[in-house]
Design an enzyme around this catalytic site. Structure first.
Site, PDB file in Angstrom:
ATOM      1  N   SER A 111       0.852  -1.197   0.000  1.00  9.16           N
ATOM      2  CA  SER A 111       0.000   0.000   0.000  1.00  9.16           C
ATOM      3  C   SER A 111       0.879   1.235   0.000  1.00  9.16           C
ATOM      4  CB  SER A 111      -0.882   0.027   1.248  1.00  9.16           C
ATOM      5  OG  SER A 111      -1.543   1.281   1.357  1.00  9.16           O
TER       6      SER A 111
ATOM      7  N   TYR B 123      -1.825  -0.581  10.033  1.00  6.84           N
ATOM      8  CA  TYR B 123      -1.922  -0.982   8.625  1.00  6.84           C
ATOM      9  C   TYR B 123      -0.658  -0.568   7.869  1.00  6.84           C
ATOM     10  CZ  TYR B 123      -3.805  -1.120   3.837  1.00  6.84           C
ATOM     11  OH  TYR B 123      -4.008  -1.368   2.495  1.00  6.84           O
TER      12      TYR B 123
END
Ligand SMILES: NC(=O)c1ccc[n+]([C@@H]2O[C@H](COP(=O)([O-])OP(=O)(O)OC[C@H]3O[C@@H](n4cnc5c(N)ncnc54)[C@H](O)[C@@H]3O)[C@@H](O)[C@H]2O)c1
Length: 249
Positions: A137, A150
Site C-alpha cells: 500500500s 496498517y
C-alpha cells in the site's frame, strides 16, 4: 492478449474473491496464465468471466498455506507466479488501538505474505524460475492518521518481499511490490471520498493529483507487467500505483 512469459504459466493469487485480487486473477488469465485463487471467503466470489480455480484457505495459517500450495501444484502444475493480495484494514488512533486489531492486521498483511511466499519460494528455488509480487500500500511509504498498524504491516511486507528478491535473485526468481493508493473496492467503502480525492489539511493528507480513485484493473495491470517477461530485468522494486497521492515522498 498473451503476455510473454505468462502463456500457460500457473499463477496463484491470494485474496482472490473480490476487489484487487479478483481483478488480478482476471488480468493474469487474460494474459494467458492458468490461475488459482485462494481466499478466506467461500463462494460466491466476484465473477469477471475468466476461468479461475478457487480454493478456500487462510493466509494466517502456515500449515494450510503449505498444503494449499501443494494442492494447486498437484491440480495445475508448478507455480510460476505468486501474487500476495490478501489484506485487511483496521483504522484507529494508536492510543485507542486494540491488541486484537494490531495482531490481525499483522497476521494477514505481514505474516500471511511470509507464509505464502515461503511455501511457494521453496518450490520455485529448485526450478530456478518464478516471479513473486506483493500488493502492499502507498500507506506503507507515508505516515497517515489512524493507519499506524496498517501502514507498518504494509511497510514490513514490502521490505520482506524486496529482501526475498535479493535472496532469490541468484535463482532467477524476481520479487517486486505494487503499492496501490485508494482503489475502488469494499475496503475503500468506509473512507471519506472527498478527503481522499481533494486532500484534507486537518489530517495532513494530500489528495490524488490525477484526480481519480484507482480501478482494481489499474493495479492488476501493474501486477501483470511485473509478472511477465517484459519485466525480466526488474526485481526488488516497489511500484506505486496511486495517481501521485504520495508525491512519491
Ligand atoms: N482498496 C484500496 O484502496 C487499497 C489501497 C492500498 C492497498 N490495498 C491492498 O490491496 C489488497 C486488496 O485490497 P482490496 O481493496 O481488494 O480489499 P478487499 O477487502 O476488497 O479484498 C481483500 C480480500 O482478501 C481476503 N482476505 C482477507 N483476509 C484473508 C486471509 N486471512 N486469508 C485469505 N484471504 C483473506 C478477503 O476475504 C477479500 O476477498 C489488500 O492487501 C489491501 O491492503 C487496497
Amino acid at each position: 492478449m498473451n503476455e510473454p512469459g505468462l502463456s500457460g504459466a500457473v499463477a496463484l493469487v491470494t485474496g482472490a474473491a473480490r476487489g484487487i485480487g479478483s481483478a488480478v486473477t482476471a488480468a493474469l488469465a487474460r494474459a494467458g496464465a492458468v490461475v488459482a485463487g485462494i481466499d478466506l471467503l467461500p463462494e460466491p466470489w466476484e465473477d469477471r468471466g475468466e476461468k479461475v480455480t478457487r480454493l478456500v484457505a487462510d493466509v494466517t495459517d502456515p500449515a494450510r498455506m503449505e498444503t494449499v500450495v501443494e494442492e494447486v501444484e498437484n491440480l495445475l502444475g508448478p507455480i510460476g507466479v505468486l501474487v500476495n493480495v490478501a489484506g485487511v484494514l483496521r483504522t484507529g488512533a494508536v492510543t485507542d488501538f486494540a491488541e486484537d486489531d494490531w495482531n490481525r492486521v499483522f497476521a494477514v498483511n505481514t505474516s500471511g505474505v511470509f507464509h505464502t511466499s515461503r511455501a511457494v519460494a521453496r518450490r520455485m528455488v529448485p526450478r530456478r524460475s518464478g516471479a513473486i509480487i506483493t500488493v502492499a500500500s502507498n500507506a506503507g511509504g507515508v505516515p497517515r492518521m489512524g493507519m499506524a498498524a496498517y501502514a507498518a504491516s504494509k511497510a514490513a511486507s514490502a521490505m520482506f518481499t524486496r529482501c526475498l528478491g535479493l535472496e532469490l535473485a541468484g535463482y532467477g526468481i524476481r520479487c517486486n511490490v505494487v503499492s496501490p493508493g485508494s482503489t475502488e473496492t469494499v475496503m475503500q467503502a468506509g473512507l471519506d471520498r472527498r478527503a481522499v480525492l481533494e486532500g484534507d489539511p486537518a489530517t495532513f493528507r494530500v489528495g490524488i493529483p490525477l484526480g481519480r480513485v484507482a480501478d482494481p484493473a489499474d493495479i492488476a495491470d501493474a501486477v501483470t507487467f511485473l509478472a511477465s517477461d517484459r519485466a525480466r530485468h526488474i526485481t526488488m522494486q516497489d511500484l506505486y500505483v496511486d495517481g501521485g497521492a504520495t508525491l512519491r515522498a
